[in-house]
Scaffold this motif. Structure first.
Motif, PDB file in Angstrom:
ATOM      1  N   GLN A   1       2.604  15.313   8.677  1.00 16.15           N
ATOM      2  CA  GLN A   1       1.308  15.317   9.368  1.00 16.15           C
ATOM      3  C   GLN A   1       0.489  14.074   9.044  1.00 16.15           C
ATOM      4  O   GLN A   1      -0.141  13.490   9.926  1.00 16.15           O
ATOM      5  N   SER A   2       0.518  13.661   7.787  1.00 13.80           N
ATOM      6  CA  SER A   2      -0.228  12.451   7.398  1.00 13.80           C
ATOM      7  C   SER A   2       0.314  11.219   8.116  1.00 13.80           C
ATOM      8  O   SER A   2      -0.447  10.384   8.611  1.00 13.80           O
ATOM      9  N   ASN A   3       1.647  11.101   8.187  1.00 12.46           N
ATOM     10  CA  ASN A   3       2.242   9.949   8.871  1.00 12.46           C
ATOM     11  C   ASN A   3       2.008   9.996  10.374  1.00 12.46           C
ATOM     12  O   ASN A   3       1.808   8.964  11.013  1.00 12.46           O
ATOM     13  N   SER A   4       2.026  11.210  10.943  1.00 13.66           N
ATOM     14  CA  SER A   4       1.730  11.354  12.375  1.00 13.66           C
ATOM     15  C   SER A   4       0.314  10.872  12.659  1.00 13.66           C
ATOM     16  O   SER A   4       0.042  10.237  13.681  1.00 13.66           O
ATOM     17  N   ALA A   5      -0.603  11.173  11.730  1.00 15.24           N
ATOM     18  CA  ALA A   5      -2.015  10.804  11.918  1.00 15.24           C
ATOM     19  C   ALA A   5      -2.234   9.299  11.878  1.00 15.24           C
ATOM     20  O   ALA A   5      -3.153   8.786  12.527  1.00 15.24           O
ATOM     21  N   ILE A   6      -1.409   8.560  11.131  1.00 15.34           N
ATOM     22  CA  ILE A   6      -1.635   7.101  10.999  1.00 15.34           C
ATOM     23  C   ILE A   6      -0.681   6.261  11.857  1.00 15.34           C
ATOM     24  O   ILE A   6      -0.851   5.055  11.961  1.00 15.34           O
ATOM     25  N   GLN A   7       0.302   6.903  12.500  1.00 12.50           N
ATOM     26  CA  GLN A   7       1.369   6.140  13.180  1.00 12.50           C
ATOM     27  C   GLN A   7       0.827   5.219  14.282  1.00 12.50           C
ATOM     28  O   GLN A   7       1.181   4.040  14.352  1.00 12.50           O
TER      29      GLN A   7
ATOM     30  N   ASP B   1      -4.205  11.258  -0.661  1.00 11.96           N
ATOM     31  CA  ASP B   1      -4.778  11.826   0.570  1.00 11.96           C
ATOM     32  C   ASP B   1      -4.834  13.356   0.521  1.00 11.96           C
ATOM     33  O   ASP B   1      -5.197  13.999   1.512  1.00 11.96           O
ATOM     34  N   ALA B   2      -4.442  13.943  -0.632  1.00  9.74           N
ATOM     35  CA  ALA B   2      -4.475  15.403  -0.821  1.00  9.74           C
ATOM     36  C   ALA B   2      -3.709  16.154   0.281  1.00  9.74           C
ATOM     37  O   ALA B   2      -3.982  17.306   0.552  1.00  9.74           O
TER      38      ALA B   2
ATOM     39  N   GLU C   1      -8.119   7.641   6.669  1.00  8.46           N
ATOM     40  CA  GLU C   1      -9.134   6.907   5.884  1.00  8.46           C
ATOM     41  C   GLU C   1      -8.465   5.952   4.893  1.00  8.46           C
ATOM     42  O   GLU C   1      -8.842   4.778   4.776  1.00  8.46           O
ATOM     43  N   GLN C   2      -7.448   6.432   4.189  1.00  9.64           N
ATOM     44  CA  GLN C   2      -6.760   5.607   3.182  1.00  9.64           C
ATOM     45  C   GLN C   2      -5.964   4.476   3.838  1.00  9.64           C
ATOM     46  O   GLN C   2      -5.902   3.365   3.312  1.00  9.64           O
ATOM     47  N   ALA C   3      -5.332   4.763   4.985  1.00  9.13           N
ATOM     48  CA  ALA C   3      -4.566   3.718   5.691  1.00  9.13           C
ATOM     49  C   ALA C   3      -5.503   2.589   6.123  1.00  9.13           C
ATOM     50  O   ALA C   3      -5.189   1.401   5.955  1.00  9.13           O
ATOM     51  N   ARG C   4      -6.668   2.952   6.656  1.00  2.60           N
ATOM     52  CA  ARG C   4      -7.649   1.932   7.080  1.00  2.60           C
ATOM     53  C   ARG C   4      -8.116   1.095   5.886  1.00  2.60           C
ATOM     54  O   ARG C   4      -8.257  -0.127   5.988  1.00  2.60           O
ATOM     55  N   LYS C   5      -8.343   1.774   4.780  1.00  2.00           N
ATOM     56  CA  LYS C   5      -8.795   1.084   3.564  1.00  2.00           C
ATOM     57  C   LYS C   5      -7.731   0.084   3.097  1.00  2.00           C
ATOM     58  O   LYS C   5      -8.036  -1.068   2.772  1.00  2.00           O
ATOM     59  N   LEU C   6      -6.473   0.529   3.092  1.00  2.00           N
ATOM     60  CA  LEU C   6      -5.376  -0.341   2.644  1.00  2.00           C
ATOM     61  C   LEU C   6      -5.217  -1.553   3.559  1.00  2.00           C
ATOM     62  O   LEU C   6      -5.030  -2.676   3.098  1.00  2.00           O
TER      63      LEU C   6
ATOM     64  N   GLY D   1       0.822  -1.205   0.000  1.00  2.00           N
ATOM     65  CA  GLY D   1       0.000   0.000   0.000  1.00  2.00           C
ATOM     66  C   GLY D   1       0.858   1.258   0.000  1.00  2.00           C
ATOM     67  O   GLY D   1       2.032   1.223   0.371  1.00  2.00           O
ATOM     68  N   ASN D   2       0.266   2.370  -0.426  1.00  2.00           N
ATOM     69  CA  ASN D   2       0.988   3.645  -0.484  1.00  2.00           C
ATOM     70  C   ASN D   2      -0.021   4.790  -0.419  1.00  2.00           C
ATOM     71  O   ASN D   2      -1.140   4.656  -0.904  1.00  2.00           O
ATOM     72  N   ILE D   3       0.388   5.888   0.219  1.00  2.00           N
ATOM     73  CA  ILE D   3      -0.470   7.077   0.313  1.00  2.00           C
ATOM     74  C   ILE D   3       0.352   8.289  -0.122  1.00  2.00           C
ATOM     75  O   ILE D   3       1.420   8.546   0.433  1.00  2.00           O
ATOM     76  N   MET D   4      -0.149   9.006  -1.135  1.00  2.00           N
ATOM     77  CA  MET D   4       0.576  10.140  -1.734  1.00  2.00           C
ATOM     78  C   MET D   4      -0.349  11.338  -1.913  1.00  2.00           C
ATOM     79  O   MET D   4      -1.539  11.159  -2.143  1.00  2.00           O
ATOM     80  N   PRO D   5       0.197  12.557  -1.890  1.00  2.00           N
ATOM     81  CA  PRO D   5      -0.626  13.729  -2.222  1.00  2.00           C
ATOM     82  C   PRO D   5      -0.661  13.958  -3.732  1.00  2.00           C
ATOM     83  O   PRO D   5       0.074  14.789  -4.259  1.00  2.00           O
ATOM     84  N   TYR D   6      -1.502  13.201  -4.421  1.00  2.00           N
ATOM     85  CA  TYR D   6      -1.608  13.402  -5.877  1.00  2.00           C
ATOM     86  C   TYR D   6      -2.366  14.690  -6.189  1.00  2.00           C
ATOM     87  O   TYR D   6      -2.311  15.197  -7.300  1.00  2.00           O
TER      88      TYR D   6
END
Length: 407
Positions: free
Chosen positions: A116-122, A86-87, A95-100, A42-47
């Protein structure tokens, strides 16, 4: 031979074959996301959103995994790379981490981008015991195996980088007055801490600093205030959009400070061209990857291999964008870990192998820079070199410097 004996021999042979098959099967260990044929990553990026300039990293990684799959995969398994946008929004990252993890059932999440995104899912990733591996941010908190054994960084951490600039300033501009623009998050705070710690007793050289939000439409007022402070050294810790705006505004104001720019925003394509190449001349930053725009590497086998990869697997990608070099090097590191896992594709073994990298390199890392990890060292890259922009390309100078933040 009596029939009974012959049957016994056959049964014994069959039992032996079954035992061998069972042993082979026992040696293969899988968690969700791994099988005989596939490894789901899985991967999460600000596309999209304010940091969308980084989105090309995910595209370069996808292209590299396509290359690996075309060459037969890893130990016969193909990589299934699932990357979501994740914009640059922490709630969206959750949301995306849970989905993955829960719907896609990936083996791990690789290179999710943004502090901030990584802090939120850590906490979620560590509670689920799913690797949050080689995160795409240099915050120092990703190297904390005692408290977060499922999270590991990749790039040099921001405090190390701040200390490297401080050492250079103390040596070359001991009487300088420093103004700093920093992103109001853990990344910006880390960078400022590294700078202050590195200056030590001379931390009062920082005479002005202003923070900004990544979502701010403009940072003009901060730059005007920093110029008015009377500083002759400017430090910018910002994402690509903010970094380009800062360089342009400094030039518009006719201010000519010694200019330092954080490593995450050194892309010629994404930052310096939008800011104006003339405006960017003389800027100093750090490097640990080869820059595709630097003439120094024009005949380099590593850059040639990367260019061939871009031509074949990512033809739409910008060859002047260092983020595409970064995506390539991170994907190579991930492949190395999976190779080391062999047939034991459990999440626990993924983290064990990620923490057992010894002098791993990539043909696009600067010569002499190696990736090393251990059970107590979750900072894979801790070496950098200084570089200066000459108006067309970055030129590295000086020796390899090791940041001493740490373990």
């Amino acid at each position: 031979m009596p029939v009974r004996v012959r049957n016994l021999v056959t049964l014994t042979a069959f039992a032996a074959a079954a035992m061998i098959a069972a042993t082979a099967q026992a040696q293969k260990k899988y968690d969700p996301g791994a099988s005989d044929t596939e490894i789901k990553i899985g991967n999460i990026m600000p596309y999209s959103g304010p940091a969308s300039a980084y989105g090309t990293i995910g595209k370069a990684q996808a292209a590299y995994f396509n290359k690996i799959n075309a060459e037969g995969g890893i130990n016969g398994r193909k990589i299934n790379f699932i990357s979501y946008d994740d914009a640059f929004s922490p709630p969206k990252a959750v949301e995306q981490a849970r989905k993955l993890v829960e719907s896609d059932e990936v083996l791990l999440i690789f290179q999710p981008l943004g502090t901030q995104s990584n802090s939120a899912i850590q906490k979620y990733m560590n509670a689920k015991k799913v690797p949050q591996l080689f995160v795409a941010t240099g915050a120092t908190k990703w190297g904390d195996p005692q408290n977060f054994p499922w999270t590991m960084g990749w790039q040099p951490n921001y405090q190390s980088e701040g200390r490297i600039y401080a050492a250079y300033i103390l040596k070359n501009y001991p009487n300088g007055k420093i103004a700093a623009l920093w992103q109001n998050d853990d990344a910006g705070k880390d960078q400022m801490k590294g700078l202050r710690d590195g200056l030590g007793a001379k931390a009062n050289m920082i005479i002005a600093d202003k923070s900004y939000e990544v979502s701010d439409p403009t940072i003009d007022s901060q730059i005007v205030a920093l110029k008015d402070s009377g500083a002759d050294i400017m430090m910018t810790w910002a994402a690509p959009k903010g970094a380009a705006q800062a360089i342009r505004k400094v030039a518009e104001l006719g201010w000519k400070p010694v200019y330092f720019l954080g490593n995450v925003s050194t892309s010629v394509a994404a930052v310096l061209k939008p800011a104006g190449l003339d405006n960017s001349k003389g800027i100093i930053s750090t490097a640990y990857l080869k820059d595709p725009t630097d003439p120094l590497w024009k005949d380099d086998p590593g850059i040639k291999a990367w260019l061939a990869f871009m031509d074949k697997y990512f033809p739409d990608g910008d060859k002047t964008n260092a983020n595409n070099i970064y995506g390539y090097a991170t994907a190579q590191t991930m492949v190395q870990v999976l190779k080391q896992c062999g047939d034991n594709l459990t999440r626990e073994n993924v983290m064990k192998q990620a923490a057992s990298l010894k002098d791993v390199t990539s043909e696009v890392l600067l010569p002499g820079i190696k990736i090393n990890t251990s059970a107590n060292d979750f900072f894979p890259i801790e070496q950098m070199r200084l570089m200066k922009f000459n108006g067309e390309a970055w030129e590295v100078f000086g020796d390899i410097i090791t940041g001493e933040v740490g373990h």
